[in-house]
Design a protein around this motif. Structure first.
Motif, PDB file in Angstrom:
ATOM      1  N   LYS A  15       6.631  -0.095  -8.944  1.00 48.66           N
ATOM      2  CA  LYS A  15       6.185   0.427  -7.653  1.00 48.66           C
ATOM      3  C   LYS A  15       6.136   1.953  -7.663  1.00 48.66           C
ATOM      4  CE  LYS A  15       7.394  -3.568  -4.936  1.00 48.66           C
ATOM      5  NZ  LYS A  15       8.209  -4.140  -3.892  1.00 48.66           N
ATOM      6  N   LEU A  16       7.088   2.574  -8.324  1.00 48.13           N
ATOM      7  CA  LEU A  16       7.068   4.034  -8.451  1.00 48.13           C
ATOM      8  C   LEU A  16       5.855   4.478  -9.260  1.00 48.13           C
ATOM      9  CD1 LEU A  16       8.277   6.858  -8.150  1.00 48.13           C
ATOM     10  CD2 LEU A  16       9.680   6.372 -10.177  1.00 48.13           C
ATOM     11  N   GLN A  41       7.888   9.860  -3.123  1.00 46.98           N
ATOM     12  CA  GLN A  41       9.291  10.227  -2.920  1.00 46.98           C
ATOM     13  C   GLN A  41      10.125   9.014  -2.525  1.00 46.98           C
ATOM     14  OE1 GLN A  41       9.140  13.321  -0.003  1.00 46.98           O
ATOM     15  NE2 GLN A  41       8.706  14.940  -1.504  1.00 46.98           N
ATOM     16  N   GLU A  42       9.579   8.226  -1.618  1.00 50.21           N
ATOM     17  CA  GLU A  42      10.322   7.027  -1.195  1.00 50.21           C
ATOM     18  C   GLU A  42      10.463   6.033  -2.340  1.00 50.21           C
ATOM     19  OE1 GLU A  42       8.266   5.513   2.210  1.00 50.21           O
ATOM     20  OE2 GLU A  42       8.870   7.193   3.488  1.00 50.21           O
ATOM     21  N   ALA A  43       9.407   5.836  -3.110  1.00 52.05           N
ATOM     22  CA  ALA A  43       9.480   4.913  -4.253  1.00 52.05           C
ATOM     23  C   ALA A  43      10.474   5.422  -5.285  1.00 52.05           C
ATOM     24  CB  ALA A  43       8.100   4.733  -4.869  1.00 52.05           C
ATOM     25  N   SER A  44      10.532   6.748  -5.446  1.00 53.43           N
ATOM     26  CA  SER A  44      11.492   7.322  -6.388  1.00 53.43           C
ATOM     27  C   SER A  44      12.925   7.083  -5.917  1.00 53.43           C
ATOM     28  CB  SER A  44      11.223   8.821  -6.545  1.00 53.43           C
ATOM     29  OG  SER A  44      12.167   9.399  -7.403  1.00 53.43           O
ATOM     30  N   GLU A  45      13.152   7.247  -4.621  1.00 54.02           N
ATOM     31  CA  GLU A  45      14.496   6.986  -4.078  1.00 54.02           C
ATOM     32  C   GLU A  45      14.870   5.513  -4.233  1.00 54.02           C
ATOM     33  OE1 GLU A  45      14.675   8.390  -0.046  1.00 54.02           O
ATOM     34  OE2 GLU A  45      14.112  10.432  -0.640  1.00 54.02           O
ATOM     35  N   VAL A  46      13.905   4.622  -3.928  1.00 51.09           N
ATOM     36  CA  VAL A  46      14.162   3.185  -4.063  1.00 51.09           C
ATOM     37  C   VAL A  46      14.453   2.846  -5.523  1.00 51.09           C
ATOM     38  CG1 VAL A  46      13.081   0.902  -3.936  1.00 51.09           C
ATOM     39  CG2 VAL A  46      12.878   2.490  -2.020  1.00 51.09           C
ATOM     40  N   LYS A  64       4.671  11.392   0.077  1.00 52.25           N
ATOM     41  CA  LYS A  64       5.834  10.774   0.739  1.00 52.25           C
ATOM     42  C   LYS A  64       6.116   9.403   0.132  1.00 52.25           C
ATOM     43  CE  LYS A  64       5.380  13.041   5.210  1.00 52.25           C
ATOM     44  NZ  LYS A  64       5.095  12.874   6.649  1.00 52.25           N
ATOM     45  N   ASN A  65       5.061   8.667  -0.151  1.00 49.50           N
ATOM     46  CA  ASN A  65       5.205   7.344  -0.754  1.00 49.50           C
ATOM     47  C   ASN A  65       5.862   7.455  -2.127  1.00 49.50           C
ATOM     48  OD1 ASN A  65       4.982   4.601  -1.138  1.00 49.50           O
ATOM     49  ND2 ASN A  65       2.790   4.643  -1.616  1.00 49.50           N
TER      50      ASN A  65
END
Length: 156
Positions: free
Chosen positions: A129-130, A100-105, A97-98
């Motif tokens: 961060k990703l 995926q969120e870093a990828s979106e950011v 999940k982390n």
């Protein structure tokens, strides 16, 4: 038990039958039958057999206790490893999940940079961060595989 047997008398019986040539000059053969009985017992040994028997019993008990302790340790380690697998599985879900969120950011930061609203350093920070999230996820997966291999080994 074999050491304790030294305390008792020993009886040996031997029976033998053999074909012999007693006279070398005249080729005659004869059969010689032999029966022998031997009785032996210790007169005085200063309790050496008892001491050896006691020592061997204590050594056998120590081996049994060591074996029991190793079995207990193995069961404990197996339980710890299975708990660790469960924990790492939960960490793996969170790390995915982390990622995926870093990828979106990262994607949104890049889109914002292309629109001229953020700086280049912000894009690099999002990329970093990703990458950190991906490395963390890979480390958790590696640990999960290592512990799974350990559990497989311990179950054998």
């Amino acid at each position: 038990e074999s050491e304790k047997s030294g305390l008792w008398p020993k009886l040996q019986l031997v029976a033998k039958s053999q074909l012999i040539y007693p006279n070398v000059v005249i080729p005659e053969s004869e059969i010689q039958n032999t029966v022998m009985a031997t009785l032996s017992f210790p007169l005085y040994e200063g309790s050496a057999s008892r001491s050896r028997a006691t020592q061997k019993e204590k050594e056998a008990l120590a081996i049994e206790l060591t074996q029991s302790q190793r079995k207990t340790d193995l069961e404990r380690d197996l339980g710890k490893a299975q708990d660790l697998i469960q924990s790492l599985g939960e960490q793996s879900i969170l790390s995915q999940k982390n990622v995926q969120e870093a990828s979106e950011v990262e994607h949104l930061t890049y889109q914002s940079y292309r629109a001229g609203k953020t700086r280049y350093l912000d894009v690099q920070d999002a990329n970093l961060k990703l990458l950190e999230a991906q490395v963390g996820a890979a480390q958790i997966e590696t640990n999960l595989l290592n512990v799974a291999a350990l559990v497989s080994y311990l179950k054998e």
